[in-house]
Design a protein around this motif. Structure first.
Motif, PDB file in Angstrom:
ATOM      1  N   ASP A 153       1.135  -1.261  -0.046  1.00 39.41           N
ATOM      2  CA  ASP A 153       0.050   0.041   0.005  1.00 39.41           C
ATOM      3  C   ASP A 153       0.804   1.466  -0.004  1.00 39.41           C
ATOM      4  O   ASP A 153       1.371   1.515   1.091  1.00 39.41           O
ATOM      5  CB  ASP A 153      -0.846   0.068   1.233  1.00 39.41           C
ATOM      6  CG  ASP A 153      -1.987   1.128   1.154  1.00 39.41           C
ATOM      7  OD1 ASP A 153      -1.629   2.222   0.864  1.00 39.41           O
ATOM      8  OD2 ASP A 153      -3.164   0.817   1.438  1.00 39.41           O
ATOM      9  N   PRO A 154       0.882   2.067  -1.252  1.00 41.32           N
ATOM     10  CA  PRO A 154       1.820   3.074  -1.285  1.00 41.32           C
ATOM     11  C   PRO A 154       1.599   4.047  -0.116  1.00 41.32           C
ATOM     12  O   PRO A 154       2.462   4.864   0.447  1.00 41.32           O
ATOM     13  CB  PRO A 154       1.589   3.899  -2.676  1.00 41.32           C
ATOM     14  CG  PRO A 154       1.084   2.446  -3.413  1.00 41.32           C
ATOM     15  CD  PRO A 154       0.164   1.673  -2.244  1.00 41.32           C
ATOM     16  N   GLU A 155       0.245   4.599   0.224  1.00 45.06           N
ATOM     17  CA  GLU A 155      -0.114   5.370   1.119  1.00 45.06           C
ATOM     18  C   GLU A 155       0.510   5.098   2.632  1.00 45.06           C
ATOM     19  O   GLU A 155       1.163   5.718   3.395  1.00 45.06           O
ATOM     20  CB  GLU A 155      -1.567   5.701   1.442  1.00 45.06           C
ATOM     21  CG  GLU A 155      -2.091   6.797   2.208  1.00 45.06           C
ATOM     22  CD  GLU A 155      -1.167   8.238   2.023  1.00 45.06           C
ATOM     23  OE1 GLU A 155      -1.201   8.800   2.979  1.00 45.06           O
ATOM     24  OE2 GLU A 155      -0.652   8.342   0.856  1.00 45.06           O
ATOM     25  N   LEU A 156       0.257   3.789   2.753  1.00 41.66           N
ATOM     26  CA  LEU A 156       0.767   3.455   4.208  1.00 41.66           C
ATOM     27  C   LEU A 156       2.094   3.327   4.345  1.00 41.66           C
ATOM     28  O   LEU A 156       2.771   3.458   5.320  1.00 41.66           O
ATOM     29  CB  LEU A 156       0.207   1.816   4.652  1.00 41.66           C
ATOM     30  CG  LEU A 156      -1.180   1.560   4.627  1.00 41.66           C
ATOM     31  CD1 LEU A 156      -1.609   0.235   4.916  1.00 41.66           C
ATOM     32  CD2 LEU A 156      -1.995   2.586   5.737  1.00 41.66           C
ATOM     33  N   GLN A 215       6.997   5.502  11.788  1.00 44.01           N
ATOM     34  CA  GLN A 215       6.292   5.075  12.747  1.00 44.01           C
ATOM     35  C   GLN A 215       5.098   4.121  12.102  1.00 44.01           C
ATOM     36  O   GLN A 215       4.664   4.362  11.006  1.00 44.01           O
ATOM     37  CB  GLN A 215       5.327   5.945  13.525  1.00 44.01           C
ATOM     38  CG  GLN A 215       4.386   6.871  13.140  1.00 44.01           C
ATOM     39  CD  GLN A 215       3.817   7.896  14.086  1.00 44.01           C
ATOM     40  OE1 GLN A 215       4.479   8.281  15.155  1.00 44.01           O
ATOM     41  NE2 GLN A 215       2.426   8.366  13.768  1.00 44.01           N
ATOM     42  N   LEU A 216       4.706   2.891  12.793  1.00 44.12           N
ATOM     43  CA  LEU A 216       3.724   2.080  12.320  1.00 44.12           C
ATOM     44  C   LEU A 216       2.389   2.595  11.918  1.00 44.12           C
ATOM     45  O   LEU A 216       1.733   3.449  13.262  1.00 44.12           O
ATOM     46  CB  LEU A 216       3.489   0.894  12.985  1.00 44.12           C
ATOM     47  CG  LEU A 216       2.716  -0.464  12.529  1.00 44.12           C
ATOM     48  CD1 LEU A 216       3.586  -0.872  11.207  1.00 44.12           C
ATOM     49  CD2 LEU A 216       2.542  -1.433  13.513  1.00 44.12           C
ATOM     50  N   PRO A 217       1.552   2.957  10.861  1.00 42.60           N
ATOM     51  CA  PRO A 217       0.248   3.449  10.690  1.00 42.60           C
ATOM     52  C   PRO A 217      -0.853   2.705  11.126  1.00 42.60           C
ATOM     53  O   PRO A 217      -1.724   1.968  10.559  1.00 42.60           O
ATOM     54  CB  PRO A 217       0.293   3.787   9.176  1.00 42.60           C
ATOM     55  CG  PRO A 217       1.103   2.597   8.778  1.00 42.60           C
ATOM     56  CD  PRO A 217       2.271   2.259   9.360  1.00 42.60           C
ATOM     57  N   ILE A 218      -0.931   2.491  12.624  1.00 44.51           N
ATOM     58  CA  ILE A 218      -1.922   1.610  13.111  1.00 44.51           C
ATOM     59  C   ILE A 218      -3.029   1.918  12.830  1.00 44.51           C
ATOM     60  O   ILE A 218      -3.876   0.900  12.475  1.00 44.51           O
ATOM     61  CB  ILE A 218      -1.393   1.687  14.630  1.00 44.51           C
ATOM     62  CG1 ILE A 218      -0.120   1.044  15.006  1.00 44.51           C
ATOM     63  CG2 ILE A 218      -2.521   0.813  15.327  1.00 44.51           C
ATOM     64  CD1 ILE A 218       0.229   0.870  16.521  1.00 44.51           C
ATOM     65  N   LYS A 219      -3.732   3.128  12.941  1.00 42.03           N
ATOM     66  CA  LYS A 219      -4.957   3.716  12.621  1.00 42.03           C
ATOM     67  C   LYS A 219      -5.529   3.327  11.135  1.00 42.03           C
ATOM     68  O   LYS A 219      -6.364   2.634  10.843  1.00 42.03           O
ATOM     69  CB  LYS A 219      -5.186   4.979  12.897  1.00 42.03           C
ATOM     70  CG  LYS A 219      -6.777   5.736  12.466  1.00 42.03           C
ATOM     71  CD  LYS A 219      -6.538   7.055  12.739  1.00 42.03           C
ATOM     72  CE  LYS A 219      -7.956   7.406  12.451  1.00 42.03           C
ATOM     73  NZ  LYS A 219      -7.835   9.182  12.412  1.00 42.03           N
ATOM     74  N   GLU A 220      -4.771   3.427  10.322  1.00 39.73           N
ATOM     75  CA  GLU A 220      -4.929   3.142   8.857  1.00 39.73           C
ATOM     76  C   GLU A 220      -4.974   1.732   8.562  1.00 39.73           C
ATOM     77  O   GLU A 220      -5.779   1.141   7.857  1.00 39.73           O
ATOM     78  CB  GLU A 220      -3.900   3.835   8.041  1.00 39.73           C
ATOM     79  CG  GLU A 220      -3.944   5.315   7.931  1.00 39.73           C
ATOM     80  CD  GLU A 220      -3.283   5.993   8.902  1.00 39.73           C
ATOM     81  OE1 GLU A 220      -3.543   7.116   9.031  1.00 39.73           O
ATOM     82  OE2 GLU A 220      -2.551   5.430   9.695  1.00 39.73           O
ATOM     83  N   LEU A 221      -3.977   0.727   9.306  1.00 42.69           N
ATOM     84  CA  LEU A 221      -4.043  -0.510   9.189  1.00 42.69           C
ATOM     85  C   LEU A 221      -5.196  -1.328   9.694  1.00 42.69           C
ATOM     86  O   LEU A 221      -5.811  -2.295   9.073  1.00 42.69           O
ATOM     87  CB  LEU A 221      -2.510  -1.253   9.834  1.00 42.69           C
ATOM     88  CG  LEU A 221      -1.427  -1.341   9.123  1.00 42.69           C
ATOM     89  CD1 LEU A 221      -0.243  -1.771  10.172  1.00 42.69           C
ATOM     90  CD2 LEU A 221      -1.670  -2.382   8.109  1.00 42.69           C
ATOM     91  N   LEU A 222      -5.678  -0.822  10.672  1.00 38.77           N
ATOM     92  CA  LEU A 222      -7.081  -1.231  11.315  1.00 38.77           C
ATOM     93  C   LEU A 222      -8.155  -1.362  10.341  1.00 38.77           C
ATOM     94  O   LEU A 222      -9.118  -1.878  10.555  1.00 38.77           O
ATOM     95  CB  LEU A 222      -7.250  -0.652  12.888  1.00 38.77           C
ATOM     96  CG  LEU A 222      -6.391  -0.980  13.954  1.00 38.77           C
ATOM     97  CD1 LEU A 222      -6.580   0.090  15.070  1.00 38.77           C
ATOM     98  CD2 LEU A 222      -6.497  -2.190  14.244  1.00 38.77           C
ATOM     99  N   GLU A 223      -8.023  -0.295   9.271  1.00 37.19           N
ATOM    100  CA  GLU A 223      -8.963  -0.145   8.755  1.00 37.19           C
ATOM    101  C   GLU A 223      -9.101  -1.288   7.396  1.00 37.19           C
ATOM    102  O   GLU A 223     -10.053  -1.680   6.762  1.00 37.19           O
ATOM    103  CB  GLU A 223      -9.165   1.029   7.949  1.00 37.19           C
ATOM    104  CG  GLU A 223      -9.443   2.326   8.661  1.00 37.19           C
ATOM    105  CD  GLU A 223      -9.366   3.535   8.076  1.00 37.19           C
ATOM    106  OE1 GLU A 223      -9.077   3.520   6.917  1.00 37.19           O
ATOM    107  OE2 GLU A 223      -9.431   4.571   8.746  1.00 37.19           O
TER     108      GLU A 223
END
Length: 262
Positions: free
Chosen positions: A201-204, A213-221
């Motif tokens: 995922d290019p945005e992640l 940092q790990l994009p936790i909020k976006e990954l949860l989606e």
């Protein structure tokens, strides 16, 4: 000339009549170069670099990068040597002669690198090449295999050094991954999947690489796990994503192997 070379790269051969003008043209060019035309020599060598790379890759049985691999430099010097030594009275084409010189110099290079001289008692398999020089196909094969193995080890070490540097940007040490690795196969496979999702995922990846940092909020989606699971495996997920997204073919192969074993 480029079209003829392209066809030769594809393994296509024309009729004798079609090859004769090329041979004649090459002989004239070689004669002019041997007469001291330095500009023509430089242009000729530049034009035939793809041919040299092709011969070298075929000999080494792997892709040769002219910008990185020592074998290409050896082969290019051999091609220049062939220009100096070639004579039409040999009764063979220049390109055939040049390939023989290139192969001979690459064999010398591999023997020197691996110190194979006199160590393999396979003299009964000796053969003569086109120039009546004795070659041992078994010795050459083993020299190539040993050299490729050594080359692979060096490239793996280089990947690990670069990967360790990249991890350092996230405050992670390579040694941390031992403790961060999941103990159960099903957990590891699940995290592999999340890591791949992140890497693809290019945005992640933009968030990961820019904010460190790990994009936790976006990954949860996108994944069906808890925030706690992502936070607890932060280091491992970052490492997996960096490997799948970065220039690490050996490390990726290793991950695929471990995944298959699981």
């Amino acid at each position: 000339m480029l079209l003829v070379l392209f066809n030769k790269f594809l393994g296509k051969k024309g009729s004798r009549e079609k090859n004769e003008p090329l041979a004649s043209s090459l002989e004239v060019t070689i004669h002019q170069i041997q007469s001291g035309d330095l500009r023509l020599r430089n242009q000729f060598i530049s034009d035939y670099q793809p041919y040299v790379a092709k011969v070298t890759s075929r000999f080494c049985k792997r892709f040769i990068d002219p910008a990185r691999d020592d074998e290409f430099s050896i082969a290019l010097a051999a091609f220049n040597e062939a220009i100096n030594q070639y004579s039409s009275v040999m009764g063979r084409s220049f390109l055939g002669f040049a390939e023989t010189v290139i192969r001979r110099r690459l064999i010398d290079f591999l023997r020197k690198e691996q110190r194979f001289k006199g160590q393999i008692p396979y003299s009964s398999f000796d053969q003569e090449d086109e120039e009546d020089h004795v070659m041992n196909p078994i010795e050459v094969h083993q020299a190539i295999e040993a050299y490729e193995k050594q080359k692979g080890m060096e490239e793996r070490r280089s990947e690990i050094v670069d990967f360790n540097r990249c991890l350092g940007d996230f405050g992670i040490a390579f040694s941390d991954l031992t403790d961060a690795s999941p103990k159960h196969d099903d957990s590891r496979q699940m995290l592999f999947g999340i890591g791949r999702t992140l890497a693809q995922d290019p945005e992640l990846m933009r968030i990961l690489l820019t904010k460190r940092q790990l994009p936790i909020k976006e990954l949860l989606e996108q994944v069906q796990v808890s925030r706690k699971t992502l936070e607890r495996n932060r280091k491992y997920l970052i490492a997996i994503a960096l490997i799948f997204n970065g220039p690490y073919p050996y490390l990726r192969d290793y991950l695929h192997i471990r995944d298959e074993e699981a």
